[in-house]
Write an enzyme that holds these catalytic residues in place. Structure first.
Site, mmCIF file in Angstrom:
data_model
loop_
_atom_site.group_PDB
_atom_site.id
_atom_site.type_symbol
_atom_site.label_atom_id
_atom_site.label_comp_id
_atom_site.label_asym_id
_atom_site.label_seq_id
_atom_site.Cartn_x
_atom_site.Cartn_y
_atom_site.Cartn_z
ATOM 1 N N LYS A 56 0.856 -1.194 0.000
ATOM 2 C CA LYS A 56 0.000 0.000 0.000
ATOM 3 C C LYS A 56 0.884 1.234 0.000
ATOM 4 O O LYS A 56 1.695 1.440 0.903
ATOM 5 C CB LYS A 56 -0.917 0.047 1.219
ATOM 6 C CG LYS A 56 -1.916 1.203 1.092
ATOM 7 C CD LYS A 56 -2.646 1.537 2.372
ATOM 8 C CE LYS A 56 -1.947 2.583 3.205
ATOM 9 N NZ LYS A 56 -1.834 3.918 2.572
ATOM 10 N N GLY A 77 -4.586 4.024 -1.197
ATOM 11 C CA GLY A 77 -5.723 4.194 -0.286
ATOM 12 C C GLY A 77 -5.246 4.747 1.039
ATOM 13 O O GLY A 77 -4.048 4.992 1.238
ATOM 14 N N GLY A 100 -4.911 4.861 5.351
ATOM 15 C CA GLY A 100 -4.435 3.914 6.362
ATOM 16 C C GLY A 100 -5.561 3.077 6.957
ATOM 17 O O GLY A 100 -5.469 1.853 7.012
ATOM 18 N N GLU A 113 -8.705 2.663 5.841
ATOM 19 C CA GLU A 113 -9.575 1.951 4.883
ATOM 20 C C GLU A 113 -8.857 0.843 4.113
ATOM 21 O O GLU A 113 -9.478 -0.111 3.671
ATOM 22 C CB GLU A 113 -10.109 2.946 3.837
ATOM 23 C CG GLU A 113 -11.074 3.962 4.398
ATOM 24 C CD GLU A 113 -11.508 4.976 3.343
ATOM 25 O OE1 GLU A 113 -12.347 5.813 3.681
ATOM 26 O OE2 GLU A 113 -11.008 4.937 2.197
ATOM 27 N N GLY A 140 -4.912 0.242 4.602
ATOM 28 C CA GLY A 140 -3.765 -0.294 5.346
ATOM 29 C C GLY A 140 -4.217 -1.278 6.418
ATOM 30 O O GLY A 140 -3.643 -2.365 6.568
ATOM 31 N N GLU A 160 10.036 -0.236 10.618
ATOM 32 C CA GLU A 160 11.049 0.821 10.599
ATOM 33 C C GLU A 160 10.301 2.095 10.964
ATOM 34 O O GLU A 160 9.473 2.566 10.197
ATOM 35 C CB GLU A 160 11.700 0.895 9.210
ATOM 36 C CG GLU A 160 13.069 1.531 9.230
ATOM 37 C CD GLU A 160 13.027 3.005 8.939
ATOM 38 O OE1 GLU A 160 12.847 3.792 9.900
ATOM 39 O OE2 GLU A 160 13.154 3.371 7.757
ATOM 40 N N CYS A 209 13.294 9.677 9.044
ATOM 41 C CA CYS A 209 13.352 9.038 10.373
ATOM 42 C C CYS A 209 14.778 9.050 10.904
ATOM 43 O O CYS A 209 14.992 9.042 12.105
ATOM 44 C CB CYS A 209 12.865 7.596 10.336
ATOM 45 S SG CYS A 209 11.990 7.143 8.895
ATOM 46 N N GLU A 240 9.681 13.526 17.696
ATOM 47 C CA GLU A 240 10.066 13.618 16.293
ATOM 48 C C GLU A 240 9.242 14.747 15.645
ATOM 49 O O GLU A 240 8.013 14.691 15.627
ATOM 50 C CB GLU A 240 9.756 12.280 15.618
ATOM 51 C CG GLU A 240 10.336 12.174 14.241
ATOM 52 C CD GLU A 240 10.113 10.795 13.625
ATOM 53 O OE1 GLU A 240 9.014 10.248 13.772
ATOM 54 O OE2 GLU A 240 11.045 10.299 12.967
HETATM 55 P P1 ADP Z 1 3.011 9.573 8.579
HETATM 56 O O1 ADP Z 1 2.757 10.308 9.849
HETATM 57 O O2 ADP Z 1 4.385 9.667 8.072
HETATM 58 O O3 ADP Z 1 1.955 9.759 7.534
HETATM 59 P P2 ADP Z 1 1.877 7.069 9.252
HETATM 60 O O4 ADP Z 1 2.462 6.055 10.148
HETATM 61 O O5 ADP Z 1 0.613 7.739 9.665
HETATM 62 O O6 ADP Z 1 3.031 8.082 9.008
HETATM 63 O O7 ADP Z 1 1.640 6.481 7.797
HETATM 64 C C1 ADP Z 1 2.514 5.590 7.177
HETATM 65 C C2 ADP Z 1 1.699 4.615 6.361
HETATM 66 O O8 ADP Z 1 0.843 3.887 7.239
HETATM 67 C C3 ADP Z 1 0.780 5.273 5.327
HETATM 68 O O9 ADP Z 1 0.774 4.484 4.156
HETATM 69 C C4 ADP Z 1 -0.569 5.235 6.008
HETATM 70 O O10 ADP Z 1 -1.655 5.214 5.111
HETATM 71 C C5 ADP Z 1 -0.493 3.918 6.754
HETATM 72 N N1 ADP Z 1 -1.409 3.794 7.894
HETATM 73 C C6 ADP Z 1 -1.885 4.774 8.694
HETATM 74 N N2 ADP Z 1 -2.716 4.260 9.622
HETATM 75 C C7 ADP Z 1 -2.760 2.922 9.409
HETATM 76 C C8 ADP Z 1 -3.435 1.811 10.046
HETATM 77 N N3 ADP Z 1 -4.215 1.994 11.084
HETATM 78 N N4 ADP Z 1 -3.216 0.584 9.565
HETATM 79 C C9 ADP Z 1 -2.386 0.373 8.525
HETATM 80 N N5 ADP Z 1 -1.760 1.353 7.878
HETATM 81 C C10 ADP Z 1 -1.918 2.624 8.307
#
Ligand code: ADP
Length: 489
Positions: free
Chosen positions: A179, A209, A211, A213, A215, A253, A288, A390
């Site tokens: 994703k 998409g 996170g 919906e 992720g 990571e 990071c 951070e």
């Molecule tokens: P940032 O703050 O750098 O956007 P995130 O950790 O929020 O970092 O996002 C990194 C990735 O994780 C993105 O692709 C985001 O869509 C996805 N993401 C965010 N929330 C979720 C979740 N609950 N489950 C899976 N993936 C997620």
């Protein structure tokens, strides 16, 4: 302001270019021009995840049988094709992320090529060992792929971080559903197009998409055998909890608040340049591994700060596609506001001194995008949020130190442990300090990026698992099977 005709991109599922089942799209913006839409991408949900994961599950059956050298050749071809389209991909990355093309986006594409070539080369090292037990008993191990890898990546180096998942995962015989980040899916889709040209359908699938919906259903899908995630520590914890429900392995990571320690002998222009690189100013600090806590020895404090401010004031912040720009814009409004809030807090804090930079310009060309300027704060108080959290912006906090034991303790006083930078020509001191630092990656007199071949990953809450290396590939993308055969009559 929406452009007249916005390109609608599609996702890669089972070798086909597909919209989402719900036929919904969402906009991708150019952060250097607030509100300007550059493309629309499918808004994938659990239904798309299910189709993609099932396709990857099917594709795994034959992909795992492809000889490793053949897989290596395909990876090499992907690297060549990326190289042939390097400039176009770099421009896409620059436009969607706001990262400057000269200082950042071209380097990112170069790294993608290096990563694919590296893993193409080490495929034949995916092997096991033999174990002498007794003369009539033979025992050996072999490394096997897990199956379908679910990968989730962020926006800050989107194509590089995607290749760090795709290349080792498929080299080891897994298939993958990745994703892309909602803010920067376009460069990843370009990489997906190249992968689709050389790989059988279903080996690499790329979804676009959000996170929650897309992720979340990806990380909990019952046919996913391994999860790999790069992003925030908060989401990393959620991914790990989800993995726990099905006892599947997970690589993470995550964030960082990396220290840079400058010894008294390192008061030079070269070190100043290295510190600017290590702070990832060229990526607006959105890394990071950025060295965001600068520990300067008191004996050189003032003259070093003077040199550093002078160099930083020469950095040109501006349009990411402009060859003159050293720094581009922050990724989006949310991140821009978050960085502004940290700066405001620093300005208000009487224990923190603003040395240069500060809040972003309210008018002029930079106000048209999410631009922040290089900002330096100094403090003796390492309890401030600026020293602990951070920020993910071009904000460097300088702290004085006098005693080596104290500075090592201060550097380690963090919940993170991703990178660290030590600046001195006293090799004994440097190596002793490196040994005591609680980070997965320590650089001495070097601020530049990771290199394929050397493991990269975090201690403490910066993550689990290693990337960039053969060991990382073996640990993250293969499992060991032990086989015994008894020759006794
Ligand atoms: P940032 O703050 O750098 O956007 P995130 O950790 O929020 O970092 O996002 C990194 C990735 O994780 C993105 O692709 C985001 O869509 C996805 N993401 C965010 N929330 C979720 C979740 N609950 N489950 C899976 N993936 C997620």
């Amino acid at each position: 302001m929406k452009s007249v005709s916005v390109v609608q991109e599609l996702m890669l599922i089972n070798g086909k270019w597909s919209p989402s089942v719900n036929a919904k799209f969402f906009s991708v913006e150019n952060p250097a021009e607030r509100g300007s839409v550059i493309a629309e991408v499918p808004r994938a949900t659990a239904e798309d995840v299910d189709i993609a994961v099932k396709a990857a599950h099917e594709a795994f059956k034959s992909w795992r049988e492809v000889p490793t050298t053949e897989r290596g050749k395909l990876l090499w071809k992907i690297a060549d094709a990326v190289e042939a389209q390097a400039e176009e991909i770099a421009r896409t990355i620059s436009t969607e992320t706001g990262n400057a093309i000269r200082t950042q986006a071209r380097g990112e594409v170069k790294s993608v090529i290096d990563i694919f070539r590296y893993f193409a080369g080490v495929v034949s090292e995916i092997r096991g060992s033999t174990c002498p037990i007794d003369n009539n008993l033979m025992a050996y191990t072999q490394r096997e792929p897990y199956g379908v890898v679910g990968a989730i990546v962020p926006w800050n180096a989107p194509v590089q971080l995607s290749s760090l998942k795709i290349a080792p995962a498929i080299a080891a015989g897994n298939t993958i559903v990745l994703k892309a980040a909602e803010d920067a899916p376009l460069g990843v889709l370009k990489l997906a197009r190249i992968c689709a040209e050389y790989l059988p359908p279903g080996v690499v699938n790329v979804l676009t998409g959000f996170g929650d919906e897309c992720g979340a259903p990806l990380s909990s899908h019952p046919l996913i055998n391994k999860l790999t995630f790069t992003g925030s520590t908060a989401v990393g914890k959620t991914i790990m909890r989800t993995a726990a429900d099905r006892i599947i392995p997970v690589s993470l990571e995550l964030g960082g608040k990396s220290p840079q320690i400058v010894f008294p002998d390192a008061n030079t222009d070269k070190v100043v340049d290295g510190i600017i690189t290590a702070m990832r100013f060229a990526r607006q600090g959105q890394s990071c591994s950025a060295g965001t806590r600068l520990y300067l020895h008191t004996s050189i404090f003032d003259s070093f700060v003077e040199k550093l401010s002078a160099k930083l004031s020469q950095l040109k912040v501006g349009n990411p596609l402009d060859e003159e720009s050293d720094m581009g814009s922050i990724i989006n409004k949310r991140q821009f506001d978050k960085v502004s809030a940290f700066i405001e807090e620093g300005i208000k804090d009487e224990n923190v001194e603003l040395i240069m930079g500060g809040l972003p310009p309210k008018d002029g060309p930079l106000a048209k995008g999410y631009y922040h300027v290089p900002t330096l704060f100094a403090t003796k108080n390492d309890k401030t949020r600026l020293a602990k959290e951070e920020i993910f912006g071009p904000v460097l906090l300088i702290l004085p130190w006098e005693n080596e034991e104290d500075v090592i303790q201060a550097a380690n006083n963090s919940s993170y442990g991703l990178a660290a930078f030590i600046w001195t020509n006293d090799t004994t001191k440097a190596l002793k300090t490196a040994g005591k630092i609680e980070s997965g990656w320590v650089q001495i007199n070097r601020g530049a990026a990771q290199m394929p071949g050397l493991s990269y990953g975090g201690y403490k809450q910066s993550g689990i698992g290693r990337e960039f290396s053969l060991e990382g590939m073996l640990d993250s993308y293969t499992q060991v099977k032990s086989i015994m055969i008894d020759f006794n009559d």
